[in-house]
Design an enzyme around this catalytic site. Structure first.
Site, PDB file in Angstrom:
ATOM      1  N   LYS A 164       0.860  -1.339  -0.053  1.00  0.00           N
ATOM      2  CA  LYS A 164      -0.062   0.116   0.121  1.00  0.00           C
ATOM      3  C   LYS A 164       0.793   1.205  -0.041  1.00  0.00           C
ATOM      4  CE  LYS A 164      -0.296  -0.336   5.112  1.00  0.00           C
ATOM      5  NZ  LYS A 164      -1.125  -0.621   6.151  1.00  0.00           N
TER       6      LYS A 164
ATOM      7  N   TYR B 101      18.436  30.276   7.989  1.00  0.00           N
ATOM      8  CA  TYR B 101      17.212  31.091   8.433  1.00  0.00           C
ATOM      9  C   TYR B 101      17.330  31.231  10.052  1.00  0.00           C
ATOM     10  CZ  TYR B 101      15.068  30.560   3.718  1.00  0.00           C
ATOM     11  OH  TYR B 101      14.841  30.636   2.762  1.00  0.00           O
TER      12      TYR B 101
HETATM   13  C1  LIG Z   1      -0.425  -1.673   6.754  1.00  0.00           C
HETATM   14  C2  LIG Z   1      -0.897  -2.991   7.281  1.00  0.00           C
HETATM   15  C3  LIG Z   1      -0.210  -4.130   7.395  1.00  0.00           C
HETATM   16  C4  LIG Z   1       1.483  -3.990   7.215  1.00  0.00           C
HETATM   17  O1  LIG Z   1       1.620  -3.322   8.641  1.00  0.00           O
HETATM   18  P1  LIG Z   1       3.409  -3.340   9.055  1.00  0.00           P
HETATM   19  O2  LIG Z   1       3.266  -2.822  10.611  1.00  0.00           O
HETATM   20  O3  LIG Z   1       3.802  -2.290   8.259  1.00  0.00           O
HETATM   21  O4  LIG Z   1       3.795  -4.554   8.699  1.00  0.00           O
HETATM   22  C5  LIG Z   1      -0.671  -5.123   7.656  1.00  0.00           C
HETATM   23  N1  LIG Z   1      -2.213  -5.414   7.880  1.00  0.00           N
HETATM   24  C6  LIG Z   1      -2.995  -4.329   7.597  1.00  0.00           C
HETATM   25  C7  LIG Z   1      -4.429  -4.447   7.946  1.00  0.00           C
HETATM   26  C8  LIG Z   1      -2.584  -2.961   7.206  1.00  0.00           C
HETATM   27  O5  LIG Z   1      -3.229  -2.057   7.157  1.00  0.00           O
END
Ligand SMILES: *Cc1c(COP(=O)(O)O)cnc(C)c1O
Length: 363
Positions: free
Chosen positions: A34, A258
């Site tokens: 994702k 800055y």
């Molecule tokens: C993002 C996600 C993961 C992966 O999680 P990590 O902590 O990055 O390994 C697994 N399951 C679900 C439902 C997620 O949304």
């Protein structure tokens, strides 16, 4: 080509996947890509890992992008279908859907009632074991399972839940969540999925049939504290590099940047690196956080600007204009940089902007 680049080691991602599989040898894997594979390029990662059976994304659009790129593995949409046409898109594109609320359930039941196509849906029925974000309560779970099991549109149901505190091995929440999940699924003839990266690394009992690694694939530690990916035998997948575009001597007492935010306490040299917050480097990094030049660490000083940041090179004059600077990755763990920015590595991976050039290396 601009020398400010995110160099992505696809081989490191594959190595990390192998490490995670070896921790959960009986489990299949939802490879979580994702958010553009946490900033690493979802299409490139999926193409490289073409033998994997299932990829996880958050939303339908991410799944469609992968389908458009020719990825034909299973794709699980972790938030499920949200918009009014998303169930149709999921069916048309053979996507698997999490079902996490009763509207999503109802849409599937309604669709089944007047569906004349030949597609079937694999659903992942979300259980709220204590995260209290998505999913059904114990009291509703079995009856919802039954409705889906009897639904003509549904081919397969997998039980899924998500861990809230697995990054802390002393937190009793994980055992409590596990007890709930086991109890509610104990008589169901389904595969189960519970473990994110921290669950895979620290909690063998939560592995079940499908693990769902995200962060650890990209080489960072999912555990709380000061661990780095290296302590789990993971390799950094992203190395963010830039170069020095100016070096100047400043005398003791001279202010830099800055708000005259940093004042030299001794005669020194200031290097200007061609990366800033518009590239995704965190503006709120702490003073003294390291960058790597020719294998040595130098401190970020003064304020991070939109396009540049400044480092204290000391009186060491072996460093020259155009020398390469590593902001994180190979030799400098992102875990550590994230700590210095008072955040978690996920946010920095995801925040690299489109101005940064990407290079994907496969060896
Ligand atoms: C993002 C996600 C993961 C992966 O999680 P990590 O902590 O990055 O390994 C697994 N399951 C679900 C439902 C997620 O949304």
């Amino acid at each position: 080509m601009r020398s400010t680049k995110a160099i992505i080691s696809l081989a490191a991602i594959k190595h990390n996947l192998t490490v995670l599989k070896s921790l959960a040898p009986s489990s299949k894997v939802v490879v979580v890509i994702k958010a553009n594979a946490y900033g690493h390029g979802a299409v490139e990662v999926a193409r490289y890992l073409k033998d994997e059976v299932c990829f996880g994304v958050a939303i339908i659009d991410e799944a469609l992008e992968l389908r458009k790129a020719g990825i034909d593995a299973s794709i699980l949409v972790l938030e499920g279908a949200l918009g009014s046409d998303e169930l149709d898109l999921a069916l048309d594109n053979d996507l698997e859907l999490v079902v996490q609320n009763s509207q999503q359930l109802q849409k599937i039941l309604d669709k089944a009632a007047d569906y004349s196509g030949n597609k079937k849906l694999n659903v992942w029925l979300k259980f709220n074991s204590g995260m209290n974000r998505l999913g059904f309560a114990s009291s509703d779970y079995l009856s919802i399972y039954q409705q889906l099991a009897e639904c003509s549109l549904v081919a397969k149901i997998t039980a899924i839940s998500h861990l809230a505190c697995a990054d802390n091995i002393n937190d009793p929440t994980t055992q409590a969540q596990l007890d709930q999940f086991k109890l509610v699924t104990k008589d169901l003839p389904v595969e189960k999925s519970f473990a994110n990266s921290a669950g895979i690394i620290a909690w063998p009992e939560v592995h079940f049939d499908w693990i769902r690694p995200g962060l650890a694939l990209y080489g960072c530690s999912p555990m709380a504290g000061n661990m780095t990916g290296e302590s789990h035998n993971l390799k950094p997948a992203m190395t963010l590099v830039s170069k020095l575009i100016s070096i100047r001597k400043v005398s003791k007492g001279v202010a830099v940047g800055y708000s005259c935010g940093w004042v030299a306490e001794r005669d020194t040299r200031i290097g200007v690196v061609a990366i800033g917050y518009a590239d995704g480097y965190p503006r709120h990094i702490s003073q003294g956080s390291p960058v790597l030049i020719n294998g040595k660490r130098y401190s970020v000083v003064g304020s991070v600007c939109m396009d540049m940041l400044t480092v204290d090179l000391g009186v060491d004059d072996t460093i020259e204009l155009d020398d390469k600077v590593i902001l994180w990755g190979e030799g400098l763990p992102l875990d550590e940089v994230a700590k210095n920015a008072n955040t978690i590595p996920h946010t920095l991976m995801c925040a690299v902007t489109s101005r940064v050039k990407y290079e994907w290396l496969d060896d």
